[in-house]
Write a protein that holds these residues in place. Structure first.
Motif, mmCIF file in Angstrom:
data_model
loop_
_atom_site.group_PDB
_atom_site.id
_atom_site.type_symbol
_atom_site.label_atom_id
_atom_site.label_comp_id
_atom_site.label_asym_id
_atom_site.label_seq_id
_atom_site.Cartn_x
_atom_site.Cartn_y
_atom_site.Cartn_z
ATOM 1 N N UNK A 188 -3.114 3.933 8.976
ATOM 2 C CA UNK A 188 -1.978 4.814 8.727
ATOM 3 C C UNK A 188 -0.715 4.253 9.354
ATOM 4 N N UNK A 189 -0.842 3.483 10.441
ATOM 5 C CA UNK A 189 0.337 2.813 11.009
ATOM 6 C C UNK A 189 0.926 1.812 10.033
ATOM 7 N N UNK A 218 0.561 1.856 6.804
ATOM 8 C CA UNK A 218 1.137 2.589 5.673
ATOM 9 C C UNK A 218 2.532 3.106 6.022
ATOM 10 N N UNK A 219 2.679 3.659 7.242
ATOM 11 C CA UNK A 219 3.998 4.165 7.653
ATOM 12 C C UNK A 219 5.022 3.045 7.663
ATOM 13 N N UNK A 220 4.645 1.900 8.205
ATOM 14 C CA UNK A 220 5.547 0.747 8.270
ATOM 15 C C UNK A 220 5.970 0.351 6.849
ATOM 16 N N UNK A 232 5.790 2.218 4.104
ATOM 17 C CA UNK A 232 6.557 3.294 3.495
ATOM 18 C C UNK A 232 7.991 3.305 3.999
ATOM 19 N N UNK A 233 8.186 2.921 5.273
ATOM 20 C CA UNK A 233 9.543 2.850 5.814
ATOM 21 C C UNK A 233 10.318 1.746 5.104
ATOM 22 N N UNK A 241 4.843 3.357 -2.682
ATOM 23 C CA UNK A 241 4.185 4.667 -2.524
ATOM 24 C C UNK A 241 2.858 4.713 -3.269
ATOM 25 N N UNK A 295 1.013 2.136 -4.031
ATOM 26 C CA UNK A 295 0.066 1.256 -3.329
ATOM 27 C C UNK A 295 -0.484 1.954 -2.085
ATOM 28 N N UNK A 296 0.365 2.738 -1.403
ATOM 29 C CA UNK A 296 -0.088 3.420 -0.187
ATOM 30 C C UNK A 296 -1.129 4.484 -0.544
ATOM 31 N N UNK A 297 -0.893 5.226 -1.652
ATOM 32 C CA UNK A 297 -1.887 6.233 -2.056
ATOM 33 C C UNK A 297 -3.212 5.547 -2.360
ATOM 34 N N UNK A 319 -4.792 4.738 0.948
ATOM 35 C CA UNK A 319 -5.379 5.886 1.651
ATOM 36 C C UNK A 319 -6.771 6.188 1.085
#
Lengths: 326, 120
Positions: free
Chosen positions: B50-51, B53-55, B57-58, B72, B74-76, B79
């Motif tokens: 999740x770290x 992903x946050x990076x 997403x930022x 976004x 790719x992040x989904x 997850x």
């Protein structure tokens, strides 16, 4: 909200996320660690809202915090039965410095990268031009099911592969047993009440998320996860009996999503449009058909992943907490 | 900022959450190496994920305006894949615990004995 207040809120949220993450890793007791991890996931989901990524926030809350949390809690239960839920103390002495330094180095490298990276190109013009031809208005759904549908097809197959992997770890003698552990539900208790109230509500929310996902935040993964939660709650509350791995409806539901997805791609290729290249006129219909089938398969596969391998009732019944054996 | 789209990220948000993501990845790397209970290592793996992903997403929200939808999506995907990997991992941990009566890798010490059922 003024800029300074928004900055304070974001900083506070990041500090809370980091604290919850720390408590999930270093807090005392494995059970407590899992509880902190669930809180951590929900706080991270709030962070996604602050970043303007509501689709991701929904996925993080439903999958990252919700389903992963249930999975970890169920594992704590399994480990307790096997007498392996006791915490292990942290390393001490000189060796304990190596992980700390490794973590600091990775954080330092990422911070450096953030300031050194060039600003990415804005997706604006190309996306604004392509989006009206994608068949949906939610840009994330357009990417998932049209522009980069290859990724999503392979992801659906990864899910299936993971479930097969989980099933293979069951014991040979348990292969024909129902999936997961038996639950003992007290009649008239909280769980039995949940089992009656939550599934209809969850069904409504899950189908809504799928349908709304075309134009608003939501989609197959978020909707499928809520439906997976419905299945898990219904089975835990004893409303329905879990099937075995050889149940035909289960197998059909598992392969329906990837099957329809692959079939749509092949039909489009045969019609000359190219594999998974959606022509503008049919894009909406194809996306709705694929997403619906995919949501069903995602729901059943995720529920299967949380339930775990088939387990014979005698090995792990709730009546015999000391049922663990080597 | 009154009247603006409430879901449009504030100008400072990418910086704040990228640095938060960087801290989480480091925390997770520490946990993956330092923690010996295998379920805690699965948690650490999820914190690293999740770290990252946050990076990521930022980065997608950098430069202002609507965040880029490709990261976004790719992040989904990420997850969901993280959940599948976690499910496989915890099933392996449970299988190991059933056979050895502990959730610690061989050669990394033993679990403190439980009062009731500790195999062997």
């Amino acid at each position: 909200m003024t800029g300074a207040a928004a900055l304070m809120l974001d900083l506070l949220l990041v500090v809370l996320v980091a604290f919850a993450g720390w408590a999930a890793l270093a807090g005392r007791g494995v059970f407590r660690a899992v509880v902190f991890f669930i809180a951590y996931g929900l706080l991270v989901a709030l962070g996604w809202v602050r970043l303007g990524a509501v689709n991701v926030a929904l996925a993080e809350a439903a999958i990252g915090a919700g389903l992963t949390g249930v999975l970890l809690l169920a594992t704590v239960g399994r480990l307790e039965r096997a007498g392996a839920a006791r915490d292990v103390p942290l390393m001490r002495g000189a060796a304990a410095w190596v992980p700390a330094l490794a973590g600091l180095a990775v954080t330092g490298a990422l911070v450096w990268a953030w300031f050194a990276l060039p600003l990415p190109e804005s997706p604006g013009p190309q996306l604004a031009e392509a989006l009206p031809r994608s068949g949906v208005e939610n840009p994330v759904t357009a990417v998932l099911l049209n522009f980069r549908s290859w990724d999503t097809l392979l992801e659906a197959i990864v899910l299936l592969a993971a479930l097969l992997g989980v099933w293979m770890l069951g014991r040979d003698g348990d292969w024909t047993a129902p999936l997961g552990l038996r639950q003992h539900v007290r009649e008239g208790g909280v769980m039995a009440g949940f089992g009656r109230v939550l599934p209809p509500l969850g069904l409504l929310v899950g189908v809504w998320l799928l349908w709304a996902g075309a134009d608003a935040p939501g989609g197959a993964f978020q909707g499928g996860t809520v439906l997976a939660a419905v299945i898990v709650v219904a089975l835990m509350a004893g409303v329905a009996a879990p099937p075995g791995v050889d149940a035909l409806p289960l197998r059909v539901a598992l392969v329906l999503g990837p099957g329809v997805f692959l079939g749509a791609g092949l039909v489009l290729a045969a019609l000359g449009a190219g594999f998974l290249t959606l022509p503008e006129a049919q894009a909406k219909a194809v996306i709705v058909a694929v997403e619906t089938a995919l949501t069903l398969s995602i729901a059943v596969t995720l529920a299967g992943l949380v339930l775990g391998p088939p387990t014979a009732p005698n090995g792990a019944a709730a009546r015999t907490p000391d049922g663990a054996r080597p | 900022m009154t009247g603006a789209d409430p879901f449009l990220p504030a100008a400072h948000a990418p910086d704040v959450y990228a640095l938060g993501g960087a801290v989480l990845v480091g925390l997770g790397v520490w946990g993956l190496l330092a923690l010996r209970h295998l379920l805690r290592r699965v948690v650490a793996f999820n914190v690293i994920g999740s770290g990252i992903f946050l990076f990521f997403g930022a980065i997608a929200a950098r430069g202002g305006g609507e965040p880029d939808p490709v990261p976004q999506a790719l992040i989904i995907t990420g997850i969901v894949v993280a959940l599948s990997a976690s499910a496989l991992a915890v099933t392996l941990v449970a299988a190991l615990a059933q056979r050895r009566g502990g959730a610690v890798l061989p050669g990394e010490g033993r679990q403190p004995p439980e009062a009731e059922t500790d195999a062997k």
